[in-house]
Design a protein around this motif. Structure first.
Motif, PDB file in Angstrom:
ATOM      1  N   LEU A 174       0.842  -1.210   0.000  1.00  0.00           N
ATOM      2  CA  LEU A 174       0.000   0.000   0.000  1.00  0.00           C
ATOM      3  C   LEU A 174       0.868   1.247   0.000  1.00  0.00           C
ATOM      4  CD1 LEU A 174      -2.887  -0.852   2.541  1.00  0.00           C
ATOM      5  CD2 LEU A 174      -2.964  -0.956   0.042  1.00  0.00           C
ATOM      6  N   ARG A 175       1.966   1.194   0.734  1.00  0.00           N
ATOM      7  CA  ARG A 175       2.860   2.355   0.799  1.00  0.00           C
ATOM      8  C   ARG A 175       3.512   2.591  -0.572  1.00  0.00           C
ATOM      9  NH1 ARG A 175       6.751   1.331   5.143  1.00  0.00           N
ATOM     10  NH2 ARG A 175       5.226   2.084   6.654  1.00  0.00           N
ATOM     11  N   GLU A 176       4.027   1.518  -1.156  1.00  0.00           N
ATOM     12  CA  GLU A 176       4.666   1.614  -2.487  1.00  0.00           C
ATOM     13  C   GLU A 176       3.729   2.178  -3.548  1.00  0.00           C
ATOM     14  OE1 GLU A 176       6.185  -2.058  -3.997  1.00  0.00           O
ATOM     15  OE2 GLU A 176       7.695  -2.151  -2.401  1.00  0.00           O
ATOM     16  N   LYS A 177       2.487   1.685  -3.532  1.00  0.00           N
ATOM     17  CA  LYS A 177       1.530   2.101  -4.553  1.00  0.00           C
ATOM     18  C   LYS A 177       0.788   3.380  -4.161  1.00  0.00           C
ATOM     19  CE  LYS A 177       0.452  -2.556  -6.318  1.00  0.00           C
ATOM     20  NZ  LYS A 177       1.187  -2.554  -7.593  1.00  0.00           N
ATOM     21  N   ASN A 178       1.171   3.941  -3.018  1.00  0.00           N
ATOM     22  CA  ASN A 178       0.544   5.161  -2.524  1.00  0.00           C
ATOM     23  C   ASN A 178      -0.974   4.987  -2.329  1.00  0.00           C
ATOM     24  OD1 ASN A 178       0.712   7.751  -1.582  1.00  0.00           O
ATOM     25  ND2 ASN A 178       0.379   8.694  -3.594  1.00  0.00           N
ATOM     26  N   LEU A 179      -1.326   3.872  -1.689  1.00  0.00           N
ATOM     27  CA  LEU A 179      -2.749   3.552  -1.482  1.00  0.00           C
ATOM     28  C   LEU A 179      -3.157   3.599  -0.014  1.00  0.00           C
ATOM     29  CD1 LEU A 179      -3.184   0.470  -3.887  1.00  0.00           C
ATOM     30  CD2 LEU A 179      -4.076   2.783  -4.233  1.00  0.00           C
ATOM     31  N   LEU A 180      -2.258   4.112   0.852  1.00  0.00           N
ATOM     32  CA  LEU A 180      -2.597   4.128   2.284  1.00  0.00           C
ATOM     33  C   LEU A 180      -3.763   5.077   2.565  1.00  0.00           C
ATOM     34  CD1 LEU A 180       1.023   4.105   3.732  1.00  0.00           C
ATOM     35  CD2 LEU A 180      -0.724   2.393   4.235  1.00  0.00           C
ATOM     36  N   ASN A 181      -4.479   4.780   3.613  1.00  0.00           N
ATOM     37  CA  ASN A 181      -5.601   5.588   4.044  1.00  0.00           C
ATOM     38  C   ASN A 181      -5.066   6.811   4.795  1.00  0.00           C
ATOM     39  OD1 ASN A 181      -7.911   6.535   5.546  1.00  0.00           O
ATOM     40  ND2 ASN A 181      -8.867   4.561   5.125  1.00  0.00           N
ATOM     41  N   ASN A 182      -5.533   8.010   4.452  1.00  0.00           N
ATOM     42  CA  ASN A 182      -5.037   9.191   5.173  1.00  0.00           C
ATOM     43  C   ASN A 182      -6.101   9.794   6.088  1.00  0.00           C
ATOM     44  OD1 ASN A 182      -6.739  10.275   3.349  1.00  0.00           O
ATOM     45  ND2 ASN A 182      -5.368  11.874   2.590  1.00  0.00           N
ATOM     46  N   LYS A 183      -6.807   8.893   6.721  1.00  0.00           N
ATOM     47  CA  LYS A 183      -7.805   9.243   7.727  1.00  0.00           C
ATOM     48  C   LYS A 183      -7.256  10.236   8.755  1.00  0.00           C
ATOM     49  CE  LYS A 183     -10.773   5.710   8.827  1.00  0.00           C
ATOM     50  NZ  LYS A 183     -10.401   4.376   8.436  1.00  0.00           N
ATOM     51  N   LYS A 184      -8.128  11.093   9.246  1.00  0.00           N
ATOM     52  CA  LYS A 184      -7.714  11.952  10.351  1.00  0.00           C
ATOM     53  C   LYS A 184      -7.532  11.099  11.602  1.00  0.00           C
ATOM     54  CE  LYS A 184     -10.141  15.999   8.672  1.00  0.00           C
ATOM     55  NZ  LYS A 184     -11.606  15.927   8.442  1.00  0.00           N
ATOM     56  N   ILE A 185      -6.621  11.537  12.456  1.00  0.00           N
ATOM     57  CA  ILE A 185      -6.221  10.693  13.583  1.00  0.00           C
ATOM     58  C   ILE A 185      -7.393  10.329  14.503  1.00  0.00           C
ATOM     59  CG2 ILE A 185      -5.520  12.000  15.646  1.00  0.00           C
ATOM     60  CD1 ILE A 185      -2.592  10.907  14.775  1.00  0.00           C
ATOM     61  N   GLU A 186      -8.365  11.208  14.626  1.00  0.00           N
ATOM     62  CA  GLU A 186      -9.467  10.904  15.562  1.00  0.00           C
ATOM     63  C   GLU A 186     -10.546   9.978  14.960  1.00  0.00           C
ATOM     64  OE1 GLU A 186     -10.411  14.961  13.755  1.00  0.00           O
ATOM     65  OE2 GLU A 186      -8.661  13.779  14.336  1.00  0.00           O
ATOM     66  N   GLU A 187     -10.479   9.743  13.657  1.00  0.00           N
ATOM     67  CA  GLU A 187     -11.475   8.870  13.026  1.00  0.00           C
ATOM     68  C   GLU A 187     -11.159   7.406  13.305  1.00  0.00           C
ATOM     69  OE1 GLU A 187     -12.984   9.445   8.857  1.00  0.00           O
ATOM     70  OE2 GLU A 187     -11.472  11.046   8.949  1.00  0.00           O
ATOM     71  N   LYS A 188     -12.164   6.641  13.709  1.00  0.00           N
ATOM     72  CA  LYS A 188     -11.934   5.219  13.953  1.00  0.00           C
ATOM     73  C   LYS A 188     -12.159   4.421  12.669  1.00  0.00           C
ATOM     74  CE  LYS A 188     -12.618   4.436  18.834  1.00  0.00           C
ATOM     75  NZ  LYS A 188     -13.460   3.805  19.853  1.00  0.00           N
ATOM     76  N   PRO A 189     -11.399   3.342  12.466  1.00  0.00           N
ATOM     77  CA  PRO A 189     -11.613   2.543  11.261  1.00  0.00           C
ATOM     78  C   PRO A 189     -12.917   1.733  11.348  1.00  0.00           C
ATOM     79  CG  PRO A 189     -10.008   1.490  12.676  1.00  0.00           C
ATOM     80  CD  PRO A 189     -10.322   2.810  13.311  1.00  0.00           C
ATOM     81  N   THR A 190     -13.445   1.361  10.182  1.00  0.00           N
ATOM     82  CA  THR A 190     -14.671   0.571  10.116  1.00  0.00           C
ATOM     83  C   THR A 190     -14.345  -0.859   9.682  1.00  0.00           C
ATOM     84  OG1 THR A 190     -15.767   2.560   9.337  1.00  0.00           O
ATOM     85  CG2 THR A 190     -16.984   0.495   9.079  1.00  0.00           C
ATOM     86  N   TYR A 191     -14.899  -1.820  10.416  1.00  0.00           N
ATOM     87  CA  TYR A 191     -14.726  -3.226  10.053  1.00  0.00           C
ATOM     88  C   TYR A 191     -16.102  -3.841   9.782  1.00  0.00           C
ATOM     89  CZ  TYR A 191     -10.266  -2.191  12.312  1.00  0.00           C
ATOM     90  OH  TYR A 191      -9.084  -1.614  12.660  1.00  0.00           O
ATOM     91  N   SER A 192     -16.265  -4.434   8.587  1.00  0.00           N
ATOM     92  CA  SER A 192     -17.535  -5.092   8.275  1.00  0.00           C
ATOM     93  C   SER A 192     -17.284  -6.561   7.995  1.00  0.00           C
ATOM     94  CB  SER A 192     -18.177  -4.465   7.031  1.00  0.00           C
ATOM     95  OG  SER A 192     -18.140  -3.070   7.111  1.00  0.00           O
ATOM     96  N   PHE A 193     -18.207  -7.402   8.437  1.00  0.00           N
ATOM     97  CA  PHE A 193     -18.031  -8.845   8.301  1.00  0.00           C
ATOM     98  C   PHE A 193     -19.191  -9.455   7.523  1.00  0.00           C
ATOM     99  CE2 PHE A 193     -15.819  -7.382  12.017  1.00  0.00           C
ATOM    100  CZ  PHE A 193     -14.600  -8.033  11.943  1.00  0.00           C
ATOM    101  N   TYR A 194     -18.851 -10.318   6.566  1.00  0.00           N
ATOM    102  CA  TYR A 194     -19.850 -11.053   5.801  1.00  0.00           C
ATOM    103  C   TYR A 194     -19.499 -12.537   5.845  1.00  0.00           C
ATOM    104  CZ  TYR A 194     -20.999  -6.432   3.956  1.00  0.00           C
ATOM    105  OH  TYR A 194     -21.367  -5.124   3.839  1.00  0.00           O
ATOM    106  N   VAL A 195     -20.515 -13.376   5.957  1.00  0.00           N
ATOM    107  CA  VAL A 195     -20.303 -14.829   5.933  1.00  0.00           C
ATOM    108  C   VAL A 195     -21.363 -15.458   5.043  1.00  0.00           C
ATOM    109  CG1 VAL A 195     -19.231 -14.996   8.215  1.00  0.00           C
ATOM    110  CG2 VAL A 195     -21.716 -15.086   8.022  1.00  0.00           C
TER     111      VAL A 195
END
Lengths: 270, 270
Positions: free
Chosen positions: B219-240
């Protein structure tokens, strides 16, 4: 009399414990065994899928000109047996009814334990069948996921097997059950260890044994027994839907003899 | 920068150990996890079937607008990764390559052990990959079928786990391996027990950890990292693809936190 073979099917290798009992109780019968090893386990499939797979197994066996069918798989017996009996014009026997009946005859304190895979226990197949026959029965189901692998490793008489059994069966011992149904076709291989853990006062019910008894009774009633001459040996043929090698290797431990004559079948495209 | 989520799929629940490592090493990334729990295990399926299933998983994740895919399943990584990389125009990373590379960097005596399910070990995926990179390596594979169930029971720190590990790892200890690859996504949960049995001189390689490292680098090499603001929490979604309940219950033990937001998907009829 009818000298055609009996057809037996299972989702895999476990049904060989049922086959073994039929071989012992009906030593004159030829048998064709089909193990759907490519699509094991049935326990996690939807109802529709289990019925579809079971019907494919039955059709394959019918193509071998058999006289009766034994559903040696707990999941298929629970889910597909009634449909199969309606759909096919041949005697079909599953493992759950004979196991449930034997548990009812055995218990004195009306406390019955049932152990099996998560699929079988969660389906409540044994529990419901037993309570439908006698509402006063207390039936406690416990799933024992490690047992299948312990048997397939050939570890049934190790300390690992004993400690695992002690962990799984603790609740049933505390509930004071006097009868324990081995509700998974692999478990009869573990019976000495299970018996040691449960103690002498608990009767183990082996649905494989009870099913073979039911098959014998049915064949006799319908006059379908094989009248082979005494010196003729029975023929056993084995078919699987995946690599026969694992079946040969692990199956030998189930039958306590070498399995020859295994053929691979493409069950999805018959 | 690219703030779309990362997609992760596995044949079931085991891939959560990979997810956990990504969550720790890339705490700003949103992640969508798909567990194909209805069709587990992939290990016993044919090559064609594994490719078909993996492509269905990838197409499902693509429908969620993701920026990269992690194949967190050993079988799918071994069999379908090369085909998937050719077929889809998105970065895709599997677990085997990072695990194999880490084993090579770790070993000093050129004796590497690999443990996994029978499917992974028999496929020789890790063994071949390591030997292709360095022919002088001795790689010994051992399948440990009981480990998955031990982890799913939450028994990873019991005597049963320790005795089972002693039995399975005996050969590897006698062969004096100095590096052990945990070639099944469930096994990192057992790492304390495995480490105790193998001893301090053996390095455990966790492909889940190495894969997360590889994802971060890519992700770093391809410049695809997320540049979220520090106070934003990440979202995790689950499918089965099957009952979410088992996933919720057992998955909690994998992530060490409660899993919410699980949705069931009909993967065969998307």
């Amino acid at each position: 009399m009818d000298n055609r073979p009996i057809g037996v099917f299972d989702s895999g290798i476990g049904g060989l414990t049922v086959l073994k009992e039929i071989m012992e109780q009906l030593p004159d019968e030829d048998i064709i065994y089909f193990g759907d090893t490519a699509r094991i386990p049935y326990g996690t499939r939807s109802k529709e899928t289990v019925i579809k797979y079971s019907f494919q197994c039955i059709k394959f066996l019918l193509s071998k000109n058999i006289k009766a069918i034994v559903v040696a798989c707990n999941t298929a017996s629970a889910i597909a047996l009634d449909e199969a009996v309606k759909a096919f014009d041949i005697p079909i026997i599953g493992v759950i009814e004979p196991g449930a009946k034997a548990a009812l005859s055995s218990t004195k304190n009306k406390k019955i334990g049932v152990i099996g895979t998560s699929g079988t226990i969660n389906s409540e197949a044994y529990q419901t069948r037993i309570r439908n026959m006698d509402k006063s029965m207390e039936v406690i189901g416990v799933s024992c996921p490690l047992f299948v692998q312990i048997v397939e490793e050939g570890w049934e008489d190790t300390d690992i097997a004993k400690m695992t059994a002690e962990k799984y069966l603790l609740d049933l011992k505390e509930h004071n059950v006097d009868t324990l149904v081995l509700g998974c076709t692999h478990y009869p291989i573990l019976r000495y260890t299970l018996s040691k853990v449960m103690g002498d006062n608990v009767t183990l019910v082996n649905p494989a044994f009870e099913t073979a008894k039911a098959v014998k009774e049915m064949l006799r009633e319908k006059n379908l027994l094989n009248n082979k001459k005494i010196e003729e040996k029975p023929t056993y043929s084995f078919y699987v839907s995946d690599d026969p090698e694992k079946f040969r290797r692990i199956g030998g431990n189930f039958l306590r003899k070498e399995i020859r004559n295994i053929q691979k079948v493409d069950i999805e495209n018959l």
